[in-house]
Scaffold this motif. Structure first.
Motif, PDB file in Angstrom:
ATOM      1  N   CYS A  40      79.711 -13.331  57.599  1.00 45.71           N
ATOM      2  CA  CYS A  40      77.536 -13.345  58.250  1.00 45.71           C
ATOM      3  C   CYS A  40      77.638 -13.951  59.956  1.00 45.71           C
ATOM      4  CB  CYS A  40      77.550 -14.792  57.492  1.00 45.71           C
ATOM      5  SG  CYS A  40      77.543 -15.064  56.195  1.00 45.71           S
ATOM      6  N   VAL A  41      78.637 -13.979  60.487  1.00 39.73           N
ATOM      7  CA  VAL A  41      78.675 -14.556  61.723  1.00 39.73           C
ATOM      8  C   VAL A  41      78.643 -12.370  62.357  1.00 39.73           C
ATOM      9  CG1 VAL A  41      79.698 -14.847  64.085  1.00 39.73           C
ATOM     10  CG2 VAL A  41      78.794 -16.054  61.856  1.00 39.73           C
ATOM     11  N   PHE A  42      79.332 -11.980  62.404  1.00 39.36           N
ATOM     12  CA  PHE A  42      79.154 -10.469  62.005  1.00 39.36           C
ATOM     13  C   PHE A  42      77.653  -9.772  62.123  1.00 39.36           C
ATOM     14  CE2 PHE A  42      79.921  -5.988  60.475  1.00 39.36           C
ATOM     15  CZ  PHE A  42      81.043  -5.596  61.818  1.00 39.36           C
ATOM     16  N   PHE A  43      77.796  -9.378  60.384  1.00 38.76           N
ATOM     17  CA  PHE A  43      76.215  -9.106  60.282  1.00 38.76           C
ATOM     18  C   PHE A  43      75.053  -9.788  61.170  1.00 38.76           C
ATOM     19  CE2 PHE A  43      78.463  -7.652  56.723  1.00 38.76           C
ATOM     20  CZ  PHE A  43      78.139  -6.460  56.677  1.00 38.76           C
ATOM     21  N   ASP A  44      75.270 -11.539  61.362  1.00 44.97           N
ATOM     22  CA  ASP A  44      73.847 -11.806  61.854  1.00 44.97           C
ATOM     23  C   ASP A  44      74.048 -11.238  64.170  1.00 44.97           C
ATOM     24  OD1 ASP A  44      72.263 -13.877  63.471  1.00 44.97           O
ATOM     25  OD2 ASP A  44      73.249 -15.035  63.625  1.00 44.97           O
ATOM     26  N   LEU A  45      75.555 -11.648  63.972  1.00 39.26           N
ATOM     27  CA  LEU A  45      75.005 -10.042  65.166  1.00 39.26           C
ATOM     28  C   LEU A  45      74.514  -8.494  65.605  1.00 39.26           C
ATOM     29  CD1 LEU A  45      78.026 -11.944  66.819  1.00 39.26           C
ATOM     30  CD2 LEU A  45      76.422 -11.902  67.515  1.00 39.26           C
ATOM     31  N   LEU A  46      75.792  -8.144  64.130  1.00 37.99           N
ATOM     32  CA  LEU A  46      75.150  -6.993  64.130  1.00 37.99           C
ATOM     33  C   LEU A  46      73.549  -6.509  64.090  1.00 37.99           C
ATOM     34  CD1 LEU A  46      75.472  -4.221  64.009  1.00 37.99           C
ATOM     35  CD2 LEU A  46      75.879  -4.702  61.224  1.00 37.99           C
ATOM     36  N   ILE A  47      72.632  -7.591  62.955  1.00 31.75           N
ATOM     37  CA  ILE A  47      71.494  -7.378  62.531  1.00 31.75           C
ATOM     38  C   ILE A  47      71.218  -7.800  64.417  1.00 31.75           C
ATOM     39  CG2 ILE A  47      69.291  -8.937  61.668  1.00 31.75           C
ATOM     40  CD1 ILE A  47      71.009  -9.368  59.177  1.00 31.75           C
ATOM     41  N   ALA A  48      71.532  -9.059  64.980  1.00 30.69           N
ATOM     42  CA  ALA A  48      70.542  -9.163  66.195  1.00 30.69           C
ATOM     43  C   ALA A  48      70.618  -7.735  66.599  1.00 30.69           C
ATOM     44  CB  ALA A  48      70.897 -10.254  66.857  1.00 30.69           C
ATOM     45  N   LEU A  49      71.925  -7.003  67.350  1.00 31.50           N
ATOM     46  CA  LEU A  49      72.003  -5.923  68.029  1.00 31.50           C
ATOM     47  C   LEU A  49      71.504  -4.512  66.993  1.00 31.50           C
ATOM     48  CD1 LEU A  49      73.467  -4.716  70.008  1.00 31.50           C
ATOM     49  CD2 LEU A  49      74.802  -3.536  68.394  1.00 31.50           C
ATOM     50  N   LEU A  50      71.109  -4.495  66.534  1.00 27.70           N
ATOM     51  CA  LEU A  50      70.434  -3.469  65.749  1.00 27.70           C
ATOM     52  C   LEU A  50      68.935  -3.911  65.775  1.00 27.70           C
ATOM     53  CD1 LEU A  50      71.990  -2.316  62.306  1.00 27.70           C
ATOM     54  CD2 LEU A  50      71.637  -1.009  64.067  1.00 27.70           C
ATOM     55  N   SER A  51      68.112  -5.106  65.733  1.00 28.38           N
ATOM     56  CA  SER A  51      67.026  -5.574  65.979  1.00 28.38           C
ATOM     57  C   SER A  51      66.713  -5.348  67.436  1.00 28.38           C
ATOM     58  CB  SER A  51      66.863  -6.702  65.715  1.00 28.38           C
ATOM     59  OG  SER A  51      66.780  -7.311  64.626  1.00 28.38           O
ATOM     60  N   TRP A  52      67.790  -5.639  67.712  1.00 29.02           N
ATOM     61  CA  TRP A  52      67.347  -5.700  69.577  1.00 29.02           C
ATOM     62  C   TRP A  52      66.596  -3.924  69.610  1.00 29.02           C
ATOM     63  CZ3 TRP A  52      68.913  -3.383  73.667  1.00 29.02           C
ATOM     64  CH2 TRP A  52      68.666  -2.811  75.362  1.00 29.02           C
ATOM     65  N   LEU A  53      67.954  -3.253  69.200  1.00 29.21           N
ATOM     66  CA  LEU A  53      67.393  -1.403  69.942  1.00 29.21           C
ATOM     67  C   LEU A  53      66.375  -0.848  68.733  1.00 29.21           C
ATOM     68  CD1 LEU A  53      71.020  -0.709  68.954  1.00 29.21           C
ATOM     69  CD2 LEU A  53      69.871  -0.760  71.043  1.00 29.21           C
ATOM     70  N   LEU A  54      65.886  -1.929  68.067  1.00 28.87           N
ATOM     71  CA  LEU A  54      64.837  -0.748  67.408  1.00 28.87           C
ATOM     72  C   LEU A  54      63.970  -1.241  67.889  1.00 28.87           C
ATOM     73  CD1 LEU A  54      65.634  -1.310  63.700  1.00 28.87           C
ATOM     74  CD2 LEU A  54      65.692   0.677  64.482  1.00 28.87           C
ATOM     75  N   LEU A 106      65.179 -12.590  69.813  1.00 32.50           N
ATOM     76  CA  LEU A 106      66.001 -13.618  70.118  1.00 32.50           C
ATOM     77  C   LEU A 106      65.172 -14.382  68.791  1.00 32.50           C
ATOM     78  CD1 LEU A 106      66.397 -15.780  73.185  1.00 32.50           C
ATOM     79  CD2 LEU A 106      67.555 -13.787  72.233  1.00 32.50           C
ATOM     80  N   GLY A 107      63.652 -14.161  68.270  1.00 32.67           N
ATOM     81  CA  GLY A 107      63.037 -14.776  67.058  1.00 32.67           C
ATOM     82  C   GLY A 107      63.804 -14.108  65.534  1.00 32.67           C
ATOM     83  N   ILE A 108      63.749 -12.833  65.984  1.00 30.43           N
ATOM     84  CA  ILE A 108      64.393 -12.320  64.728  1.00 30.43           C
ATOM     85  C   ILE A 108      66.201 -13.102  64.397  1.00 30.43           C
ATOM     86  CG2 ILE A 108      65.376 -10.041  63.779  1.00 30.43           C
ATOM     87  CD1 ILE A 108      62.949  -9.042  64.636  1.00 30.43           C
ATOM     88  N   THR A 109      66.564 -13.217  65.746  1.00 31.78           N
ATOM     89  CA  THR A 109      68.110 -13.838  65.083  1.00 31.78           C
ATOM     90  C   THR A 109      68.342 -14.937  64.850  1.00 31.78           C
ATOM     91  OG1 THR A 109      68.300 -12.647  67.061  1.00 31.78           O
ATOM     92  CG2 THR A 109      70.430 -14.038  66.341  1.00 31.78           C
ATOM     93  N   LEU A 110      67.243 -15.849  65.073  1.00 34.51           N
ATOM     94  CA  LEU A 110      66.477 -17.092  65.250  1.00 34.51           C
ATOM     95  C   LEU A 110      66.919 -17.468  63.146  1.00 34.51           C
ATOM     96  CD1 LEU A 110      67.274 -20.005  65.108  1.00 34.51           C
ATOM     97  CD2 LEU A 110      64.356 -20.285  66.059  1.00 34.51           C
ATOM     98  N   VAL A 111      65.991 -16.415  63.233  1.00 34.29           N
ATOM     99  CA  VAL A 111      65.697 -16.807  61.478  1.00 34.29           C
ATOM    100  C   VAL A 111      66.687 -16.190  60.524  1.00 34.29           C
ATOM    101  CG1 VAL A 111      64.506 -16.025  60.064  1.00 34.29           C
ATOM    102  CG2 VAL A 111      63.009 -16.488  61.818  1.00 34.29           C
ATOM    103  N   VAL A 112      67.314 -15.042  61.329  1.00 34.14           N
ATOM    104  CA  VAL A 112      68.779 -14.947  60.295  1.00 34.14           C
ATOM    105  C   VAL A 112      69.420 -15.450  60.570  1.00 34.14           C
ATOM    106  CG1 VAL A 112      70.513 -13.101  60.180  1.00 34.14           C
ATOM    107  CG2 VAL A 112      67.955 -11.826  60.479  1.00 34.14           C
ATOM    108  N   THR A 113      69.634 -16.378  61.162  1.00 31.03           N
ATOM    109  CA  THR A 113      71.110 -17.664  61.531  1.00 31.03           C
ATOM    110  C   THR A 113      71.106 -18.520  60.834  1.00 31.03           C
ATOM    111  OG1 THR A 113      71.521 -16.444  63.702  1.00 31.03           O
ATOM    112  CG2 THR A 113      72.442 -19.063  63.060  1.00 31.03           C
TER     113      THR A 113
END
Length: 674
Positions: free
Chosen positions: A295-309, A7-14
């Protein structure tokens, strides 16, 4: 933890993407506005160039016409009818070669038309008085006169009005002029084709304050009322050197807008192009929307990849957490999930190696504690053996002190205490005996109940088996009775054969009755009725046969149902009863074993009670020993003192060892087995 980090990474990326979109939006808007300004200026420059080229071309056409020999020759001698005819024909032909001209004519210096592309207007006078004088003054300078775009009095359309003086053969004397003008709609079409998409354009006459061209045709040649256009005209009038500029304004319909203008001082015309910011930024807004979607797509993609990693990387930490919780609960069973990370150089590897080392250390400690406990137990055994030796000493001293039992108060007190404890043991043995007797009675009672239950179950099993066999026989008999319905089907088949023969007989009878004529009419009626009866019988027999077929199918289903019921009773109910009987037999055997054990305990208790009784008798005999024997009293006193000291030391050591062993077992017992 992984979800929080994600959530933190997603917030910063957003936030970063949002700031990027805001900055990109501002930059794109600024670039789009600058680009649109440059585009509008370029469009106006191109339009100005087209106007100049258009004017130059039209002026050249009129100039060439003014210098033709036919025109000059005719103006030299206007009374010559032949030359007039030649000039008229040349004018008409020249006019045909022009593109979208209103008209072309030759006029004398006094504006009297002597040749025209439209022969019907030859002979008119176009100007008089002050207007003629003004025209002669301008043409007298010897140059082509472009009056600009005006509304033609003849066609009431916009035309480019042109006049060109005609010189005589000497090239110095002005002998007349030629005039004409192309329609301005062709120029308007050229200007419109150069206009930016979505932009509005206007061409103004700064001198007269009127529209020349505008998208709204109703405004052409009308006085300018628009405040923006009036401000542009007023800004170019004082400063003729200001050839271009731009203005921001608010349009009532489109909102914020910009206007770009180009001034043509040689004609006193102003070209104006206007466009709304909404139209300017339309493409930018589309791009921003697309960029936002990306940007929204990549934001969600980054959030998903971050969560997985993160979850993949912190999975070993969960294993470590579980291992630490196990250690907290003193469970020394290793979790093998961490084995693959042991001895790795990563942080997880170091933690896994430390946890594994901690497990091994604790196991070693527990193993050491177990060994210490075993050692203490062995010491206790040895001390117990020493106690037995001491007991032997006591027995020897007891034999020696029988002779002076009356004189040794300490030994007497000891014997009384032993007697008291033996009495307590005797009481306990008595209680154990009574408990054993009660247990024997209860076990006998339970044995009787189990035996009765065993007999009842066996009777129930036999009764159930008998009922199952009886039901099976009855079901078989019923099914045999139901099978007798097949004979009804056979009878129905015979009835069908009889009805078939009856029908055949009825048909033959009808044929014979027909041959007999009038005499056989009654016989024909009887034959018909017999045929009808045979048909009805045939239908009834067919219905019976159908019912029999359905009955057969139902009988088959009933047979299958009864078979499954019988199978269920034999395979399930009877089997369960047999299992219950076997379990009852096992219970009965177990109770018999319990009774045997109780009897053995009772016998042991009796033996133990007898031993205790003997001990009490011996103590009583010791207490009653006469005091006539004298045996080495000093030795006995010294020996008893040594025994007392040894007993005290042994008691201290035994107590200490017992406490230590208990503590060690308690500590070791906190750890789960491994």
């Amino acid at each position: 933890m992984g979800t929080t980090i994600t959530l933190g990474i997603t917030l910063v990326v957003t936030l970063c993407i949002f700031m990027l979109c805001v900055i990109a939006n501002k930059s794109m808007m600024s670039m789009m506005k600058g680009s649109e300004m440059e585009s509008l200026h370029a469009s106006l420059d191109a339009q100005a160039g087209i106007i100049e080229e258009y004017l130059r071309h039209q002026e050249d056409l009129l100039s060439v016409y003014s210098k033709s020999p036919e025109v000059i020759s005719f103006l030299e001698n206007v009374s010559d009818a032949g030359k007039q005819e030649i000039a008229q024909e040349y004018t008409e032909n020249y006019y045909k070669g022009l593109d979208n001209w209103e008209g072309l004519y030759i006029a004398e210096w006094n504006s009297h038309v002597i040749a025209h592309s439209n022969p019907e207007v030859v002979g008119i006078t176009t100007r008089e008085g002050e207007g003629l004088a003004s025209l002669q003054g301008i043409l007298g300078k010897g140059e082509l006169y472009n009056t600009g775009i005006i509304v033609s009095p003849a066609s009431e359309k916009l035309i480019l009005s042109l006049y060109c003086p005609v010189y005589g053969e000497d090239g110095k004397t002005i002998i007349g002029y030629v005039g004409g003008g192309p329609f301005a709609d062709s120029l308007e079409g050229l200007l419109a084709s150069m206009q930016n998409e979505g932009a509005k354009y206007s061409m103004l006459n700064a001198e007269t304050g009127t529209y020349i061209f505008d998208e709204e045709e109703a405004l052409m040649a009308q006085e300018i009322q628009d405040e923006l256009l009036l401000s542009i005209v007023s800004s170019v009038q004082p400063d003729k050197s200001k050839l271009s500029g731009e203005k921001d304004y608010i349009d009532k319909k489109t909102g914020d807008s910009i206007a770009v203008y180009q001034y043509m001082p040689e004609h006193n015309w102003v070209l104006v192009s206007r466009d709304s910011e909404k139209n300017i930024y339309a493409d930018a807004n589309k791009s921003i929307k697309i960029l936002g979607t990306i940007c929204v797509f990549f934001d969600l993609l980054i959030a998903l990849l971050s969560w997985l990693l993160i979850h993949i990387n912190i999975r070993p930490l969960k294993y470590v957490e579980k291992s630490i919780i196990q250690l907290k609960e003193l469970n020394l069973e290793k979790r093998h999930e961490l084995d693959k990370y042991i001895n790795h150089k990563s942080e997880i590897g170091q933690i896994a190696t430390a946890v594994d080392s901690l497990y091994n250390s604790l196991k070693d400690i527990v193993s050491t504690l177990d060994e210490c406990s075993d050692s203490l137990t062995e010491s206790a055994v040895k001390m117990s053996d020493s106690s037995e030796v001491l007991i032997q000493y006591v027995e020897e001293n007891s034999d020696a002190t029988k002779e002076f039992a009356d004189h040794t108060n300490s030994i007497t007190d000891m014997m009384k205490q032993v007697d008291s404890e033996v009495g307590e043991i005797s009481g306990v043995v008595s209680q154990v005996g009574s408990k054993i007797q009660v247990g024997t009675e209860r076990s006998n009672e339970l044995s009787g109940k189990v035996a009765r239950m065993k007999e009842n179950v066996r009777d129930s099993l036999q009764t159930t088996s008998l009922h199952i066999e009886e039901n099976k026989s009855e079901i078989a008999e019923v099914m045999r009775d139901l099978q007798s319905l097949a004979r009804i089907d056979e009878m129905a088949r015979q009835i069908l054969e009889i009805t078939s023969q009856t029908n055949l007989l009825s048909l033959n009878a009808s044929i014979e009755a027909a041959r007999a004529g009038e005499a056989g009419r009654g016989f024909a009626v009887v034959a018909g009725e017999i045929g009808n009866l045979a048909g009805s019988s045939s239908e009834t027999a067919a219905e019976i046969q159908n019912i029999c077929n359905e009955t057969k199918e139902n009988i088959t289903k009933i047979q299958a149902c009864f078979d499954s019921i019988v199978q269920f009773l034999q395979s399930d109910i009877q089997t369960q009863f047999e299992d219950f009987v076997n379990a009852t037999d096992e219970y009965y055997l177990s109770i018999e074993e319990i009774q045997t054990i109780i009897k053995e305990i009772e016998q042991s208790s009796d033996v133990f009670a007898e031993v205790v009784s003997n001990i009490r008798n011996q103590i009583e005999e010791i207490q009653n020993v006469p005091g006539d024997a004298v045996v080495s009293t000093d030795d006995m006193i010294a020996r008893v003192g040594k025994i007392e000291n040894m007993m005290e030391d042994l008691l201290v050591v035994v107590n200490a060892n017992q406490n230590n062993a208990s503590s060690i077992r308690e500590i070791a017992g906190r750890f789960s087995s491994y």
